[in-house]
Design a protein around this motif. Structure first.
Motif, mmCIF file in Angstrom:
data_model
loop_
_atom_site.group_PDB
_atom_site.id
_atom_site.type_symbol
_atom_site.label_atom_id
_atom_site.label_comp_id
_atom_site.label_asym_id
_atom_site.label_seq_id
_atom_site.Cartn_x
_atom_site.Cartn_y
_atom_site.Cartn_z
ATOM 1 N N GLY A 1 33.591 -69.585 -6.407
ATOM 2 C CA GLY A 1 32.881 -69.857 -7.648
ATOM 3 C C GLY A 1 32.847 -71.322 -7.991
ATOM 4 N N GLY A 2 33.808 -72.081 -7.439
ATOM 5 C CA GLY A 2 33.845 -73.505 -7.742
ATOM 6 C C GLY A 2 34.755 -74.251 -6.806
ATOM 7 N N VAL A 3 34.819 -75.560 -7.004
ATOM 8 C CA VAL A 3 35.647 -76.467 -6.209
ATOM 9 C C VAL A 3 36.224 -77.496 -7.176
ATOM 10 N N ILE A 4 37.458 -77.916 -6.950
ATOM 11 C CA ILE A 4 38.055 -78.973 -7.753
ATOM 12 C C ILE A 4 38.277 -80.207 -6.881
ATOM 13 N N LEU A 5 37.998 -81.379 -7.420
ATOM 14 C CA LEU A 5 38.075 -82.632 -6.668
ATOM 15 C C LEU A 5 39.397 -83.352 -6.931
ATOM 16 N N PHE A 6 39.934 -83.975 -5.873
ATOM 17 C CA PHE A 6 41.151 -84.764 -5.987
ATOM 18 C C PHE A 6 41.086 -85.969 -5.054
ATOM 19 N N PRO A 7 41.651 -87.098 -5.489
ATOM 20 C CA PRO A 7 41.745 -88.247 -4.575
ATOM 21 C C PRO A 7 42.562 -87.929 -3.332
ATOM 22 N N TRP A 8 43.673 -87.194 -3.514
ATOM 23 C CA TRP A 8 44.539 -86.927 -2.364
ATOM 24 C C TRP A 8 43.886 -86.009 -1.334
ATOM 25 N N ALA A 9 42.799 -85.338 -1.714
ATOM 26 C CA ALA A 9 42.048 -84.521 -0.761
ATOM 27 C C ALA A 9 40.926 -85.312 -0.104
ATOM 28 N N GLY A 10 40.891 -86.627 -0.382
ATOM 29 C CA GLY A 10 39.856 -87.478 0.200
ATOM 30 C C GLY A 10 38.516 -87.365 -0.489
ATOM 31 N N ASN A 11 38.495 -86.771 -1.722
ATOM 32 C CA ASN A 11 37.228 -86.508 -2.397
ATOM 33 C C ASN A 11 36.710 -87.676 -3.229
ATOM 34 N N VAL A 12 37.567 -88.648 -3.544
ATOM 35 C CA VAL A 12 37.199 -89.656 -4.540
ATOM 36 C C VAL A 12 37.402 -91.052 -3.965
ATOM 37 N N LYS A 13 36.301 -91.688 -3.559
ATOM 38 C CA LYS A 13 36.367 -93.041 -2.995
ATOM 39 C C LYS A 13 35.469 -94.025 -3.732
ATOM 40 N N SER A 14 34.258 -93.603 -4.073
ATOM 41 C CA SER A 14 33.312 -94.479 -4.762
ATOM 42 C C SER A 14 32.313 -93.613 -5.511
ATOM 43 N N VAL A 15 31.572 -94.230 -6.419
ATOM 44 C CA VAL A 15 30.586 -93.480 -7.190
ATOM 45 C C VAL A 15 29.559 -92.837 -6.268
ATOM 46 N N ARG A 16 28.995 -93.625 -5.359
ATOM 47 C CA ARG A 16 27.961 -93.083 -4.478
ATOM 48 C C ARG A 16 28.519 -92.005 -3.553
ATOM 49 N N GLN A 17 29.758 -92.173 -3.136
ATOM 50 C CA GLN A 17 30.366 -91.160 -2.271
ATOM 51 C C GLN A 17 30.582 -89.847 -3.023
ATOM 52 N N VAL A 18 31.066 -89.910 -4.272
ATOM 53 C CA VAL A 18 31.293 -88.685 -5.045
ATOM 54 C C VAL A 18 29.970 -87.990 -5.344
ATOM 55 N N VAL A 19 28.947 -88.757 -5.691
ATOM 56 C CA VAL A 19 27.630 -88.166 -5.930
ATOM 57 C C VAL A 19 27.123 -87.451 -4.680
ATOM 58 N N ALA A 20 27.249 -88.099 -3.525
ATOM 59 C CA ALA A 20 26.808 -87.463 -2.278
ATOM 60 C C ALA A 20 27.628 -86.220 -1.980
ATOM 61 N N LEU A 21 28.934 -86.274 -2.273
ATOM 62 C CA LEU A 21 29.801 -85.118 -2.033
ATOM 63 C C LEU A 21 29.404 -83.943 -2.916
ATOM 64 N N THR A 22 29.275 -84.178 -4.221
ATOM 65 C CA THR A 22 28.956 -83.055 -5.108
ATOM 66 C C THR A 22 27.575 -82.479 -4.803
ATOM 67 N N ASN A 23 26.617 -83.343 -4.480
ATOM 68 C CA ASN A 23 25.304 -82.830 -4.081
ATOM 69 C C ASN A 23 25.405 -82.004 -2.806
ATOM 70 N N GLY A 24 26.238 -82.473 -1.867
ATOM 71 C CA GLY A 24 26.412 -81.735 -0.619
ATOM 72 C C GLY A 24 27.104 -80.405 -0.823
ATOM 73 N N LEU A 25 28.095 -80.375 -1.712
ATOM 74 C CA LEU A 25 28.783 -79.112 -2.007
ATOM 75 C C LEU A 25 27.816 -78.117 -2.633
ATOM 76 N N GLN A 26 26.994 -78.587 -3.577
ATOM 77 C CA GLN A 26 26.025 -77.678 -4.194
ATOM 78 C C GLN A 26 24.998 -77.181 -3.176
ATOM 79 N N LYS A 27 24.589 -78.058 -2.282
ATOM 80 C CA LYS A 27 23.628 -77.650 -1.250
ATOM 81 C C LYS A 27 24.206 -76.567 -0.347
ATOM 82 N N ALA A 28 25.532 -76.589 -0.187
ATOM 83 C CA ALA A 28 26.193 -75.592 0.654
ATOM 84 C C ALA A 28 26.316 -74.238 -0.032
ATOM 85 N N SER A 29 25.982 -74.183 -1.319
ATOM 86 C CA SER A 29 26.092 -72.933 -2.076
ATOM 87 C C SER A 29 24.763 -72.608 -2.739
ATOM 88 N N PRO A 30 23.712 -72.346 -1.946
ATOM 89 C CA PRO A 30 22.377 -72.167 -2.521
ATOM 90 C C PRO A 30 22.218 -70.877 -3.311
#
Length: 439
Positions: A111-140
């Motif tokens: 149903g969802g995903v939680i983001l953490f720096p220690w999971a490698g999820n948080v590096k830069s604004v553009r990276q987080v935006v690309a990540l969240t867009n990619g996660l949503q794309k994986a759950s159409p």
């Protein structure tokens, strides 16, 4: 497989509403969300308030077409690893049997995903935006709740990307709930710009014990009425920003000397003391329309003599939270990898017992396949009834619908996010809080 984007489009036709990602609470691609004003009466949210697009009957019809596996998947919010949805990670392989976050989503449909720096999820604004867009794309089929633990202050999982704001205790010292609301709106608008649609904030615990090792400055203070006013204001601030809010940690974690990350705290408040000291901020959050409430891994023998933590207590999650406080939203467990909830039962059984107690979403199970498999088995055996499973799925989909997530997954815009985040208007809110708190 349930095709949600097609179904959502049908709902829009039925209701005569125009589709578009601006209505999801996310700024349209290429546009720049308006910054939060430094004047309370002029505070603006980035987009108009999203309206529910599905009736209760239509959500029930959706649920009726879901498989058991799809329903069970909705009950989980795991940590997935990597900077991008398609980044191959040994952690993903070890925990989920697949190499990437996108493949884990396709396999389990959480149903969802939680983001953490220690999971490698948080590096830069553009990276987080690309990540969240990619996660949503994986759950159409069913867009994701993407959460973050961004309380500000001590617990700031998206720092240093977003505006540095004072923590709750500093805001509490100002004595001005309007500042709690404005701080929440700043944080919420920046989270949404990054593609994060749910914050695990505000903290609703009343810090009545100065020796508390885990809450402390995360609380707005030690006065239940003042904390309640701050919590209600913060909930409204997150909603001004069109982000889901989560009050935590029910029934109250403010009078402990044990950290539930490492042990199992016991709070000996009587029912009368609980109603006077712990309950008011949660009551205020419910009245303000909070989307979700997180349980605490604490034992309150006077509320439930079983010895189980609140996360596993039907007397507390259903009896007090649902029936006494009248909360109808989503109940999250606190992280299931914490020692306070793992001591008595195994990682699979904990998830089953949490659902039976009244929880809807299992946060961060340490052994996701085991927890997922245990819930699947409990449903198939009838231990968790189909009706009970559907209750949780209905609450989760209703939350997503109210935040504009059943129409289609929002698409974050990196350029708009960079313009909004850490803007002068947002830094001014932080400065004003510090000044009025006397920091």
């Amino acid at each position: 497989m349930v095709r949600w984007t097609t179904r959502a489009a049908g709902i829009l036709m039925i209701l005569g509403m125009a589709a578009g990602c601006a209505g999801s609470g996310q700024a349209a691609k290429g546009s720049s969300p308006r910054p939060v004003s430094h004047k309370p009466q002029q505070a603006q949210s980035p987009t108009p308030t999203p309206k529910a697009t599905a009736t209760a009957a239509e959500i029930d019809a959706m649920i009726a077409k879901m498989s058991v596996a799809e329903k069970v998947g909705q009950l989980f919010m795991p940590v997935l690893y990597g900077q991008a949805a398609d980044t191959v990670s040994g952690d993903n392989q070890a925990r989920y049997g697949v190499g990437t976050a996108a493949k884990a989503i396709a396999k389990y449909r959480p149903g969802g995903v939680i983001l953490f720096p220690w999971a490698g999820n948080v590096k830069s604004v553009r990276q987080v935006v690309a990540l969240t867009n990619g996660l949503q794309k994986a759950s159409p089929e069913i867009p994701l709740l993407i959460g973050a633990d961004q309380e500000n202050g001590r617990v700031s999982r998206l720092a240093p990307l977003i505006t540095v704001l004072p923590g709750a205790s500093t805001i509490g010292r100002t004595g001005e709930p309007s500042l709690a609301r404005r701080a929440a709106e700043v944080t919420g608008s920046e989270l949404l710009a990054l593609g994060v649609n749910l914050d695990f904030a505000p903290v609703a615990d009343v810090n009545v014990n100065p020796r508390n090792p885990v809450i402390g400055p995360r609380s707005y203070g030690d006065d239940p009425k003042k904390v309640a006013a701050m919590v209600a204001a913060a909930v409204r601030g997150f909603h001004d920003a069109k982000v889901a809010s989560t009050a935590k940690h029910f029934p109250g974690h403010g009078d402990t000397t044990v950290d539930s990350h490492t042990g199992l705290p016991v709070i000996d408040h009587t029912r009368t003391q609980w109603a006077k000291l712990d309950a008011p901020p949660f009551e205020a959050a419910v009245e303000a329309g909070v989307d979700a409430i997180m349980s605490a891994h604490v034992v309150m023998p006077e509320l439930d003599p079983s010895g189980d933590p609140a996360t596993l207590s039907k007397k507390i999650l259903t009896g007090l939270l649902r029936e006494r406080l009248g909360f109808e939203g989503v109940v999250f467990t606190d992280a299931l990898d914490m020692a306070g909830v793992r001591k008595k039962y195994g990682d699979g059984e904990v998830a089953v017992r949490a659902i039976l107690a009244g929880a809807d979403m299992m946060l961060m199970p340490p052994d996701f396949p085991k927890a997922h498999g245990a819930v699947m088995a409990a449903v198939k055996s009838g231990r968790i009834s189909q009706a009970r499973l559907d209750e949780s799925v209905r609450r989760i989909l209703t939350l997503k619908d109210r935040r504009g997530l059943l129409r289609e997954a929002p698409v974050a815009d990196a350029a708009a996010a960079e313009k909004l985040i850490n803007s002068p208007a947002h830094r001014e809110v932080a400065r004003e809080i510090e000044e009025k708190a006397g920091s």
